[in-house]
Design an enzyme around this catalytic site. Structure first.
Site, PDB file in Angstrom:
ATOM      1  N   CYS A   1      10.067  20.813  -9.372  1.00  0.00           N
ATOM      2  CA  CYS A   1      11.378  20.808  -8.798  1.00  0.00           C
ATOM      3  C   CYS A   1      11.789  22.073  -8.920  1.00  0.00           C
ATOM      4  O   CYS A   1      11.747  22.223  -9.891  1.00  0.00           O
ATOM      5  CB  CYS A   1      11.987  19.691  -9.220  1.00  0.00           C
ATOM      6  SG  CYS A   1      13.515  19.647  -8.279  1.00  0.00           S
TER       7      CYS A   1
ATOM      8  N   CYS B   1      16.609  15.329 -11.224  1.00  0.00           N
ATOM      9  CA  CYS B   1      17.500  15.073 -10.229  1.00  0.00           C
ATOM     10  C   CYS B   1      17.633  14.122  -9.442  1.00  0.00           C
ATOM     11  O   CYS B   1      18.307  13.733  -8.566  1.00  0.00           O
ATOM     12  CB  CYS B   1      17.688  16.540 -10.335  1.00  0.00           C
ATOM     13  SG  CYS B   1      16.454  17.155  -8.256  1.00  0.00           S
TER      14      CYS B   1
ATOM     15  N   GLY C   1      -5.086  -9.130   2.599  1.00  0.00           N
ATOM     16  CA  GLY C   1      -5.219  -7.898   1.860  1.00  0.00           C
ATOM     17  C   GLY C   1      -5.242  -7.981   0.208  1.00  0.00           C
ATOM     18  O   GLY C   1      -4.670  -7.088   0.193  1.00  0.00           O
TER      19      GLY C   1
ATOM     20  N   ALA D   1     -10.192  -8.210   6.648  1.00  0.00           N
ATOM     21  CA  ALA D   1      -9.158  -7.522   7.685  1.00  0.00           C
ATOM     22  C   ALA D   1      -9.402  -7.022   9.258  1.00  0.00           C
ATOM     23  O   ALA D   1      -9.077  -7.804  10.541  1.00  0.00           O
ATOM     24  CB  ALA D   1      -8.125  -7.297   7.007  1.00  0.00           C
TER      25      ALA D   1
ATOM     26  N   ASN E   1       0.657  -0.757  -0.033  1.00  0.00           N
ATOM     27  CA  ASN E   1      -0.430  -0.193  -0.075  1.00  0.00           C
ATOM     28  C   ASN E   1       0.900   0.987  -0.112  1.00  0.00           C
ATOM     29  O   ASN E   1       2.238   1.108   0.790  1.00  0.00           O
ATOM     30  CB  ASN E   1      -0.767  -0.442   1.395  1.00  0.00           C
ATOM     31  CG  ASN E   1      -1.672  -0.629   1.300  1.00  0.00           C
ATOM     32  OD1 ASN E   1      -2.237  -1.400   0.417  1.00  0.00           O
ATOM     33  ND2 ASN E   1      -2.747  -1.582   2.536  1.00  0.00           N
ATOM     34  N   VAL E   2       0.174   2.351  -0.846  1.00  0.00           N
ATOM     35  CA  VAL E   2       1.012   3.508  -0.245  1.00  0.00           C
ATOM     36  C   VAL E   2       0.210   4.341  -0.334  1.00  0.00           C
ATOM     37  O   VAL E   2       0.899   5.766  -0.356  1.00  0.00           O
ATOM     38  CB  VAL E   2       1.275   3.824  -2.283  1.00  0.00           C
ATOM     39  CG1 VAL E   2       2.351   2.704  -3.289  1.00  0.00           C
ATOM     40  CG2 VAL E   2      -0.604   4.035  -3.159  1.00  0.00           C
TER      41      VAL E   2
ATOM     42  N   CYS F   1      14.884  22.237  -9.668  1.00  0.00           N
ATOM     43  CA  CYS F   1      15.687  22.243 -11.021  1.00  0.00           C
ATOM     44  C   CYS F   1      14.480  22.381 -12.155  1.00  0.00           C
ATOM     45  O   CYS F   1      15.334  22.382 -13.645  1.00  0.00           O
ATOM     46  CB  CYS F   1      16.459  20.547 -10.927  1.00  0.00           C
ATOM     47  SG  CYS F   1      15.320  19.474 -11.780  1.00  0.00           S
TER      48      CYS F   1
ATOM     49  N   CYS G   1      11.736  13.847  -8.222  1.00  0.00           N
ATOM     50  CA  CYS G   1      11.948  14.620  -9.367  1.00  0.00           C
ATOM     51  C   CYS G   1      12.577  13.496 -10.723  1.00  0.00           C
ATOM     52  O   CYS G   1      12.768  12.817 -10.070  1.00  0.00           O
ATOM     53  CB  CYS G   1      13.106  15.407  -9.403  1.00  0.00           C
ATOM     54  SG  CYS G   1      13.698  16.098 -10.998  1.00  0.00           S
TER      55      CYS G   1
ATOM     56  N   HIS H   1       5.597  -0.764  -2.354  1.00  0.00           N
ATOM     57  CA  HIS H   1       5.565   0.106  -3.939  1.00  0.00           C
ATOM     58  C   HIS H   1       5.506   1.734  -3.461  1.00  0.00           C
ATOM     59  O   HIS H   1       5.041   2.617  -3.790  1.00  0.00           O
ATOM     60  CB  HIS H   1       4.164  -0.299  -4.014  1.00  0.00           C
ATOM     61  CG  HIS H   1       3.853  -1.678  -4.376  1.00  0.00           C
ATOM     62  ND1 HIS H   1       2.181  -2.431  -4.994  1.00  0.00           N
ATOM     63  CD2 HIS H   1       4.890  -1.992  -5.091  1.00  0.00           C
ATOM     64  CE1 HIS H   1       3.115  -2.910  -5.391  1.00  0.00           C
ATOM     65  NE2 HIS H   1       4.239  -3.455  -5.594  1.00  0.00           N
TER      66      HIS H   1
HETATM   67  P1  NAD Z   1      -5.164  -5.756  -5.274  1.00  0.00           P
HETATM   68  O1  NAD Z   1      -6.668  -4.432  -5.471  1.00  0.00           O
HETATM   69  O2  NAD Z   1      -4.735  -6.457  -6.258  1.00  0.00           O
HETATM   70  O3  NAD Z   1      -6.321  -7.196  -3.979  1.00  0.00           O
HETATM   71  C1  NAD Z   1      -6.858  -6.299  -3.313  1.00  0.00           C
HETATM   72  C2  NAD Z   1      -6.973  -7.835  -2.395  1.00  0.00           C
HETATM   73  O4  NAD Z   1      -7.722  -7.829  -1.156  1.00  0.00           O
HETATM   74  C3  NAD Z   1      -8.459  -8.737  -2.745  1.00  0.00           C
HETATM   75  O5  NAD Z   1      -7.315  -9.961  -3.315  1.00  0.00           O
HETATM   76  C4  NAD Z   1      -9.906  -8.697  -2.183  1.00  0.00           C
HETATM   77  O6  NAD Z   1      -9.766 -10.247  -2.612  1.00  0.00           O
HETATM   78  C5  NAD Z   1      -8.848  -8.672  -0.841  1.00  0.00           C
HETATM   79  N1  NAD Z   1      -9.895  -7.967   0.221  1.00  0.00           N
HETATM   80  C6  NAD Z   1     -10.655  -7.018  -0.234  1.00  0.00           C
HETATM   81  N2  NAD Z   1     -11.325  -6.655   0.945  1.00  0.00           N
HETATM   82  C7  NAD Z   1     -11.115  -7.059   1.923  1.00  0.00           C
HETATM   83  C8  NAD Z   1     -11.023  -6.893   3.428  1.00  0.00           C
HETATM   84  N3  NAD Z   1     -11.967  -6.059   3.805  1.00  0.00           N
HETATM   85  N4  NAD Z   1     -10.068  -7.554   4.163  1.00  0.00           N
HETATM   86  C9  NAD Z   1      -9.636  -8.169   3.680  1.00  0.00           C
HETATM   87  N5  NAD Z   1      -9.084  -8.675   2.176  1.00  0.00           N
HETATM   88  C10 NAD Z   1      -9.447  -7.969   1.365  1.00  0.00           C
HETATM   89  O7  NAD Z   1      -4.566  -5.523  -4.202  1.00  0.00           O
HETATM   90  P2  NAD Z   1      -3.127  -5.754  -4.495  1.00  0.00           P
HETATM   91  O8  NAD Z   1      -2.764  -7.179  -4.848  1.00  0.00           O
HETATM   92  O9  NAD Z   1      -2.306  -5.051  -2.898  1.00  0.00           O
HETATM   93  O10 NAD Z   1      -2.355  -5.237  -5.170  1.00  0.00           O
HETATM   94  C11 NAD Z   1      -2.787  -3.478  -6.154  1.00  0.00           C
HETATM   95  C12 NAD Z   1      -1.336  -2.917  -6.414  1.00  0.00           C
HETATM   96  O11 NAD Z   1      -2.295  -1.327  -6.209  1.00  0.00           O
HETATM   97  C13 NAD Z   1      -0.314  -2.285  -5.295  1.00  0.00           C
HETATM   98  O12 NAD Z   1       0.414  -3.114  -5.030  1.00  0.00           O
HETATM   99  C14 NAD Z   1      -0.888  -0.993  -3.869  1.00  0.00           C
HETATM  100  O13 NAD Z   1       0.167  -0.147  -4.738  1.00  0.00           O
HETATM  101  C15 NAD Z   1      -1.637  -0.371  -5.383  1.00  0.00           C
HETATM  102  N6  NAD Z   1      -3.119   0.397  -4.964  1.00  0.00           N
HETATM  103  C16 NAD Z   1      -2.053   0.694  -2.943  1.00  0.00           C
HETATM  104  C17 NAD Z   1      -3.733   1.247  -2.566  1.00  0.00           C
HETATM  105  C18 NAD Z   1      -2.956   1.883  -1.852  1.00  0.00           C
HETATM  106  O14 NAD Z   1      -2.780   1.822  -1.161  1.00  0.00           O
HETATM  107  N7  NAD Z   1      -4.447   1.544  -0.241  1.00  0.00           N
HETATM  108  C19 NAD Z   1      -5.073   0.538  -2.855  1.00  0.00           C
HETATM  109  C20 NAD Z   1      -5.297   0.425  -4.199  1.00  0.00           C
HETATM  110  C21 NAD Z   1      -4.212  -0.328  -4.887  1.00  0.00           C
HETATM  111 ZN    ZN Z   2      14.856  18.047  -9.673  1.00  0.00          ZN
END
Ligand code: NAD
Ligand code: ZN
Length: 234
Positions: free
Chosen positions: A143, A126, A182, A226, A98-99, A145, A123, A115
């Site tokens: 930036c 640079c 998740g 979760a 997650n980001v 620069c 940037c 991620h």
């Molecule tokens: P994904 O979207 O591919 O899959 C999400 C997974 O979570 C699924 O398997 C789904 O069944 C499960 N899920 C849904 N609701 C849930 C809950 N309440 N409890 C537990 N599990 C649950 O996500 P991913 O595999 O993380 O990959 C997507 C990419 O996109 C990531 O690598 C990430 O960088 C990015 N992303 C990040 C965010 C964030 O930062 N919150 C959000 C969306 C996407």
């Molecule tokens: Zn720069």
């Protein structure tokens, strides 16, 4: 659940691997869920280096929308439970795809962000990286620069930050317990990290309402959300 809980209690180098599903109950949409859509664009068409080259302002508008959404939400019981688990397990490592920064906000400290972070910019000229929480952000930010700033996140088709991925594989290689929460397990290296932990002899638990390509290598699959399941480990 009872067996999994005992395994965590007896572990000394536990790892949690989390994905977008852990933040879903906070209100951050997953990429594969239906509300992940923005103006009919699919994330796969926006979160790429090519998309940014073609239209940095468009990509930034999408990130600005996501940043705004994330700024309005709070960590949920799963984030909070993971932070609590870390307190009781000094060797605990949290690896997240997650980001959104919600794990840190919940109090987790040993966090490996595979991620990157939506709250940092980098940037393209640079390479300077800095935190920027401005909302709305000027699109595209520039930036000192003169280079255009991009979100400091990993896009589809890009390499992961080397130092972070190294630490993540090290944690997985030494793990005696791994909780996979998740994540769809279709984005690498999430899947490889689970396989690495498996090879290392770790006890593997998956918490996800759906089964995933990783379900087959789990010792225990706990179907559910979760926020409902993870606090049960406390
Ligand atoms: P994904 O979207 O591919 O899959 C999400 C997974 O979570 C699924 O398997 C789904 O069944 C499960 N899920 C849904 N609701 C849930 C809950 N309440 N409890 C537990 N599990 C649950 O996500 P991913 O595999 O993380 O990959 C997507 C990419 O996109 C990531 O690598 C990430 O960088 C990015 N992303 C990040 C965010 C964030 O930062 N919150 C959000 C969306 C996407
Ligand atoms: Zn720069």
């Amino acid at each position: 659940m009872k067996e999994a809980k005992l395994r965590l209690a007896g572990s000394v180098r536990a790892v949690a691997l989390t994905g977008a599903g852990v933040s879903a109950e906070s209100g951050v949409p997953t990429f594969r869920g239906s509300e992940g859509l923005w103006r009919n664009f699919r994330p796969e068409d926006l979160a790429t280096p090519g998309a940014f080259e073609r239209d940095p302002a468009l990509v930034w508008q999408w990130y600005d929308w996501r940043r705004k959404k994330i700024s309005e939400v709070k960590p949920n019981p799963a984030h909070r439970a993971l932070a609590q688990i870390e307190k009781g397990h000094p060797g605990f490592t949290l690896i997240t795809q997650n980001v959104d920064g919600l794990h840190t906000l919940a109090g987790s400290t040993n966090v490996l962000e595979l991620h990157g972070s939506i709250w940092r910019v980098r940037c393209t000229g640079c390479g300077t990286v800095k935190e920027d929480r401005t909302l709305p952000i000027k699109t595209p930010p520039v930036c000192g620069c003169g280079g255009i700033m991009r979100p400091d996140v990993v896009w589809f088709g890009e390499m992961l930050p080397e130092a972070v991925i190294e630490k993540a594989f090290e944690a997985a290689s030494n793990a005696d317990f791994m909780m996979v929460v998740g994540t769809s397990g279709v984005v690498q290296p999430a899947a490889s990290l689970a396989f690495r932990a498996r090879e290392a002899g770790a006890y593997l638990v998956e918490i996800n309402p759906e089964s995933t390509p990783l379900s087959g290598i789990m010792d225990q699959r706990i179907p559910g959300r979760a926020g409902d399941i993870v606090p049960g480990f406390l």
